[in-house]
Design a protein around this motif. Sequence first.
Motif, PDB file in Angstrom:
ATOM      1  N   ILE A   1       0.924   5.827 -11.775  1.00  0.00           N
ATOM      2  CA  ILE A   1       0.544   5.007 -10.630  1.00  0.00           C
ATOM      3  C   ILE A   1       0.010   3.663 -11.129  1.00  0.00           C
ATOM      4  O   ILE A   1       0.356   2.618 -10.605  1.00  0.00           O
ATOM      5  N   VAL A   2      -0.849   3.719 -12.152  1.00  0.00           N
ATOM      6  CA  VAL A   2      -1.439   2.535 -12.766  1.00  0.00           C
ATOM      7  C   VAL A   2      -1.470   2.774 -14.265  1.00  0.00           C
ATOM      8  O   VAL A   2      -1.749   3.884 -14.710  1.00  0.00           O
ATOM      9  N   SER A   3      -1.186   1.735 -15.027  1.00  0.00           N
ATOM     10  CA  SER A   3      -1.233   1.880 -16.473  1.00  0.00           C
ATOM     11  C   SER A   3      -1.715   0.575 -17.095  1.00  0.00           C
ATOM     12  O   SER A   3      -1.218  -0.496 -16.745  1.00  0.00           O
ATOM     13  N   SER A   4      -2.704   0.693 -17.992  1.00  0.00           N
ATOM     14  CA  SER A   4      -3.180  -0.461 -18.751  1.00  0.00           C
ATOM     15  C   SER A   4      -3.516   0.018 -20.157  1.00  0.00           C
ATOM     16  O   SER A   4      -3.299   1.190 -20.481  1.00  0.00           O
ATOM     17  N   GLU A   5      -4.079  -0.855 -20.982  1.00  0.00           N
ATOM     18  CA  GLU A   5      -4.420  -0.464 -22.353  1.00  0.00           C
ATOM     19  C   GLU A   5      -5.526   0.588 -22.391  1.00  0.00           C
ATOM     20  O   GLU A   5      -5.577   1.402 -23.299  1.00  0.00           O
ATOM     21  N   SER A   6      -6.420   0.579 -21.406  1.00  0.00           N
ATOM     22  CA  SER A   6      -7.578   1.468 -21.461  1.00  0.00           C
ATOM     23  C   SER A   6      -7.540   2.629 -20.476  1.00  0.00           C
ATOM     24  O   SER A   6      -8.309   3.578 -20.623  1.00  0.00           O
ATOM     25  N   VAL A   7      -6.673   2.575 -19.469  1.00  0.00           N
ATOM     26  CA  VAL A   7      -6.635   3.649 -18.471  1.00  0.00           C
ATOM     27  C   VAL A   7      -5.208   3.840 -17.951  1.00  0.00           C
ATOM     28  O   VAL A   7      -4.427   2.884 -17.884  1.00  0.00           O
ATOM     29  N   ARG A   8      -4.902   5.089 -17.640  1.00  0.00           N
ATOM     30  CA  ARG A   8      -3.609   5.413 -17.013  1.00  0.00           C
ATOM     31  C   ARG A   8      -3.900   6.432 -15.919  1.00  0.00           C
ATOM     32  O   ARG A   8      -4.605   7.413 -16.138  1.00  0.00           O
ATOM     33  N   ILE A   9      -3.370   6.178 -14.724  1.00  0.00           N
ATOM     34  CA  ILE A   9      -3.540   7.093 -13.599  1.00  0.00           C
ATOM     35  C   ILE A   9      -2.164   7.633 -13.249  1.00  0.00           C
ATOM     36  O   ILE A   9      -1.211   6.874 -13.076  1.00  0.00           O
ATOM     37  N   GLU A  10      -2.099   8.944 -13.126  1.00  0.00           N
ATOM     38  CA  GLU A  10      -0.814   9.625 -12.978  1.00  0.00           C
ATOM     39  C   GLU A  10      -0.890  10.617 -11.820  1.00  0.00           C
ATOM     40  O   GLU A  10      -1.888  11.316 -11.662  1.00  0.00           O
ATOM     41  N   MET A  49       0.843  -1.175   0.000  1.00  0.00           N
ATOM     42  CA  MET A  49       0.000   0.000   0.000  1.00  0.00           C
ATOM     43  C   MET A  49       0.890   1.241   0.000  1.00  0.00           C
ATOM     44  O   MET A  49       1.937   1.250   0.617  1.00  0.00           O
ATOM     45  N   LYS A  50       0.450   2.264  -0.728  1.00  0.00           N
ATOM     46  CA  LYS A  50       1.179   3.530  -0.785  1.00  0.00           C
ATOM     47  C   LYS A  50       0.226   4.669  -0.447  1.00  0.00           C
ATOM     48  O   LYS A  50      -0.993   4.491  -0.457  1.00  0.00           O
ATOM     49  N   ASN A  51       0.778   5.840  -0.199  1.00  0.00           N
ATOM     50  CA  ASN A  51      -0.001   7.040   0.089  1.00  0.00           C
ATOM     51  C   ASN A  51       0.323   8.078  -0.969  1.00  0.00           C
ATOM     52  O   ASN A  51       1.497   8.329  -1.257  1.00  0.00           O
ATOM     53  N   ILE A  52      -0.706   8.711  -1.550  1.00  0.00           N
ATOM     54  CA  ILE A  52      -0.522   9.681  -2.642  1.00  0.00           C
ATOM     55  C   ILE A  52       0.317  10.879  -2.204  1.00  0.00           C
ATOM     56  O   ILE A  52       0.946  11.542  -3.017  1.00  0.00           O
TER      57      ILE A  52
END
Length: 104
Positions: free
Chosen positions: A20-29, A1-4
């Motif tokens: 933070i997360v990356s896939s074919e349909s979504v990326r969270i930065e 677990m991490k904290n933003i």
Amino acid sequence: MKNIFSSLPEDLSAEVFEDIVSSESVRIERIVSKGHTSPESGWYDQEESEWVIVLQGAARLLFDDGREESLDTGDFINIPAHIKHKVSWTDPYSTTIWLAVFYK
């Protein structure tokens, strides 16, 4: 677990972009700014739509139609794909932490 809010970069001479997360349909930065703006020339013109929230700090987004949106802590906006925009201001005295979700 991490904290933003943890592991914030000490060197903010340049704006910091971290996936933070990356896939074919979504990326969270996570984006960390302190007085940063987009380059004077050019606009973000992205293939994906972008939902962005300011978790801490303040910023302003400028759109190519002349509209400017101010964002304070907790404010969010959805920017459809190919809507040209740029960051016109971030607080130079406080760290601004953004969470951006890019999706197709």
